[in-house]
Scaffold this active site. Structure first.
Site, PDB file in Angstrom:
ATOM      1  N   ASP A 123      15.888  15.816 -36.668  1.00 45.18           N
ATOM      2  CA  ASP A 123      16.131  15.680 -37.887  1.00 45.18           C
ATOM      3  C   ASP A 123      17.312  16.411 -38.292  1.00 45.18           C
ATOM      4  OD1 ASP A 123      13.637  14.365 -38.553  1.00 45.18           O
ATOM      5  OD2 ASP A 123      12.638  16.378 -38.317  1.00 45.18           O
ATOM      6  N   ASP A 141      12.736   8.379 -40.706  1.00 43.96           N
ATOM      7  CA  ASP A 141      11.580   8.974 -41.748  1.00 43.96           C
ATOM      8  C   ASP A 141      11.923   8.113 -43.104  1.00 43.96           C
ATOM      9  OD1 ASP A 141      10.882  10.641 -39.612  1.00 43.96           O
ATOM     10  OD2 ASP A 141      12.049  12.226 -40.641  1.00 43.96           O
TER      11      ASP A 141
END
Length: 167
Positions: A123, A141
């Protein structure tokens, strides 16, 4: 006889490939150039920051000892297969749902790749207000969330009358 694949929703899988290539490319840059959990300010409310997510959304089940890696990998594979079958069974003209499914598949495969290669999801997008930070996330995402939002949005649209469908 079934219509050619280019007339099915699978025609929209090009978008899946764009999401996967962009997501994995950005993640490679993050892994190469950034130190873990070191924020790089971009705006007063946004950092680029390398983070490792061993769970799912919002680090759900991140501290479970490793079984969740395979659980989430299985979910990604299963959902991707189901959505590709749905795309195959519908017309390429159903743009909104095909785009939504392509985004979800691209995001799922992008994060699946991380789980299989690294054991965690990379991330890097860190939004915050003051000291409160939204959980760090990535392009995959975003694709999943936008795809899911499009599926929900499409559910609120009126169906076309049967006469128009026959044309």
């Amino acid at each position: 006889m079934k219509a050619p694949i280019c007339s099915t929703g699978l025609r929209w899988l090009w978008l899946t490939i764009v999401i996967i290539v962009a997501d994995l490319g950005i993640k490679q840059l993050v892994l190469k150039d950034l130190n873990l959990y070191e924020p790089h300010p971009v705006m007063p409310f946004f950092n680029i920051m390398y983070a490792q997510n061993f769970g799912a959304a919002f680090s759900f089940l991140a501290d479970e000892g490793g079984w969740q890696r395979w659980f989430f990998a299985g979910i990604a594979v299963g959902i991707s297969i189901i959505l590709m079958v749905m795309m195959y069974r519908q017309s390429a003209q159903k743009r909104l749902s095909n785009i939504a499914y392509a985004l979800i598949i691209g995001g799922a495969i992008g994060n699946l790749s991380d789980r299989l290669v690294h054991g965690f999801v990379v991330d890097y997008l860190d939004f915050y207000v003051g000291n409160w930070h939204w959980p760090t996330f990535n392009l995959a995402d975003m694709a999943i969330c936008i795809g899911a939002a499009l599926v929900i949005f499409e559910g609120f649209l009126p169906d076309k009358p049967k006469q128009e469908k026959a044309k």
